[in-house]
Design a protein around this motif. Sequence first.
Motif, PDB file in Angstrom:
ATOM      1  N   UNK A 101      -1.831  14.265  -5.169  1.00 32.65           N
ATOM      2  CA  UNK A 101      -1.270  14.488  -3.826  1.00 32.65           C
ATOM      3  C   UNK A 101       0.123  13.921  -3.693  1.00 32.65           C
ATOM      4  N   UNK A 102       0.458  12.924  -4.521  1.00 37.43           N
ATOM      5  CA  UNK A 102       1.790  12.346  -4.447  1.00 37.43           C
ATOM      6  C   UNK A 102       2.737  13.034  -5.399  1.00 37.43           C
ATOM      7  N   UNK A 131      -4.986   3.106   0.137  1.00 40.08           N
ATOM      8  CA  UNK A 131      -5.233   3.358   1.558  1.00 40.08           C
ATOM      9  C   UNK A 131      -6.699   3.626   1.865  1.00 40.08           C
ATOM     10  N   UNK A 132      -7.450   4.125   0.888  1.00 40.95           N
ATOM     11  CA  UNK A 132      -8.858   4.441   1.140  1.00 40.95           C
ATOM     12  C   UNK A 132      -9.795   3.294   0.769  1.00 40.95           C
ATOM     13  N   UNK A 186       7.097   4.592  -4.724  1.00 42.62           N
ATOM     14  CA  UNK A 186       6.653   4.046  -3.445  1.00 42.62           C
ATOM     15  C   UNK A 186       6.323   2.565  -3.571  1.00 42.62           C
ATOM     16  N   UNK A 187       5.597   2.206  -4.623  1.00 42.27           N
ATOM     17  CA  UNK A 187       5.238   0.804  -4.812  1.00 42.27           C
ATOM     18  C   UNK A 187       6.482  -0.060  -5.049  1.00 42.27           C
ATOM     19  N   UNK A 188       7.399   0.441  -5.868  1.00 46.75           N
ATOM     20  CA  UNK A 188       8.620  -0.320  -6.143  1.00 46.75           C
ATOM     21  C   UNK A 188       9.431  -0.534  -4.865  1.00 46.75           C
ATOM     22  N   UNK A 189       9.442   0.471  -3.989  1.00 49.14           N
ATOM     23  CA  UNK A 189      10.141   0.334  -2.708  1.00 49.14           C
ATOM     24  C   UNK A 189       9.519  -0.779  -1.873  1.00 49.14           C
ATOM     25  N   UNK A 202       0.853  -1.189   0.000  1.00 49.29           N
ATOM     26  CA  UNK A 202       0.000   0.000   0.000  1.00 49.29           C
ATOM     27  C   UNK A 202       0.886   1.235   0.000  1.00 49.29           C
ATOM     28  N   UNK A 203       0.770   2.055  -1.035  1.00 48.23           N
ATOM     29  CA  UNK A 203       1.461   3.340  -1.077  1.00 48.23           C
ATOM     30  C   UNK A 203       0.525   4.393  -0.480  1.00 48.23           C
ATOM     31  N   UNK A 204       0.988   5.101   0.535  1.00 51.96           N
ATOM     32  CA  UNK A 204       0.123   6.048   1.237  1.00 51.96           C
ATOM     33  C   UNK A 204       0.813   7.402   1.406  1.00 51.96           C
ATOM     34  N   UNK A 205       0.111   8.439   1.058  1.00 48.79           N
ATOM     35  CA  UNK A 205       0.607   9.800   1.303  1.00 48.79           C
ATOM     36  C   UNK A 205      -0.467  10.575   2.060  1.00 48.79           C
ATOM     37  N   UNK A 206      -0.151  10.916   3.296  1.00 49.35           N
ATOM     38  CA  UNK A 206      -1.088  11.648   4.156  1.00 49.35           C
ATOM     39  C   UNK A 206      -2.452  10.944   4.231  1.00 49.35           C
ATOM     40  N   UNK A 207      -2.403   9.669   4.564  1.00 46.30           N
ATOM     41  CA  UNK A 207      -3.618   8.853   4.626  1.00 46.30           C
ATOM     42  C   UNK A 207      -3.917   8.386   6.049  1.00 46.30           C
ATOM     43  N   UNK A 208      -3.504   9.161   7.043  1.00 44.52           N
ATOM     44  CA  UNK A 208      -3.717   8.758   8.434  1.00 44.52           C
ATOM     45  C   UNK A 208      -5.193   8.543   8.750  1.00 44.52           C
TER      46      UNK A 208
END
Length: 354
Positions: free
Chosen positions: A353-354, A135-136, A117-120, A50-56
């Motif tokens: 957003x990313x 994330x959502x 992010x996904x590749x990481x 899961x790639x997440x940016x500001x998804x708290x």
Amino acid sequence: MVVFLFVLCTIFICLNVIAYIGLSKVAYESKTALIFPNHQVQQMLVSVIVAARNEAHNLPALLKALIVQTHHLLEIIIVSDRSTDDTPAVVRLFQDERIRFVEIKDVPRGVSPKKHALATGIRMARGEILFLTDADCRPVPTWIADTLKCFDKRTAVVMGYSPFRKKENEKFIECFQRYECFRTAMLSAGAVGRKAPYMATGRNLAYRKEVFETIGGFDAIKHILSGDDDLLLQRIARKTRMKIKYFISPTAEVETDPQPTLEKFLNQKARHYSAALHYPPAAIFFLMTYHLVNFLMVLVLPLQLFIGGFSLLQAMSLFGEEEFRWKMVYLEPIYAIYAFFSPLLAFKKFEWKA
């Protein structure tokens, strides 16, 4: 005029027959996977990325849905892409040893942030099969277990349906998004059935890590902002001889929320269509022809609903979207007009957003 209508209806019938044949094959394969599943995968470790940016605000519900998956042999890799909110703290609240967390501080120049992010996360993954979602999203408890049933030794990719959640006091724009999502899935599944896959949904996608590495991962498409799902799918289809499947089952769906406003919906579609500019010519030609003919059939709406209704009703039954049986009387012509003009969104600037 009569000749024009005859030719138009003939082409429309042919396109619907082609779509229906492909969809029927996918439906048969989906039922076969449920009746005769591959039991060898039951003991297989899988990795959810899961790639997440500001998804708290979204991660708690997603993590709760993932840790109760009926397939317990999994690791959950959350990749925080330069988040500035409480994402790290939210992930730490979940005391589950299967959850792994990595934080990205910078993105290399010329590389899509989400692909990076996904590749990481994929490099960290220990599982043989990778499951991708956002994330959502909210996968059902049997998402992983039932999707795995489709993976025989010759299968590289399994895609699934990711519908928008129906809300109370639903606005029209939200209802239309759900219908548009269904229509997109119908065409996508049909393409898989006729061995011409062109589109995947990153909210509900699984593929072999070995296949991802064999084709060079995202390297060839890393400069394109979107396309971490469909453009990757197309490369796998071109570079390998392994099977690509679309699995239709309510036990393998991943829900998400529709966009609350027209502006946000169009911004989301602009992101999606930016990848469509890189589709193979055959896929672009089929989609352009299908949507052009469907648009022209609005001129003879009763014929459009009568001819196209058969395949639409069958698809609604397969995807569990029977509520659209009567709503399609007004949603389908609106969809036809939207689908004809919406490719122009590919040239629209969009926020990401990313």
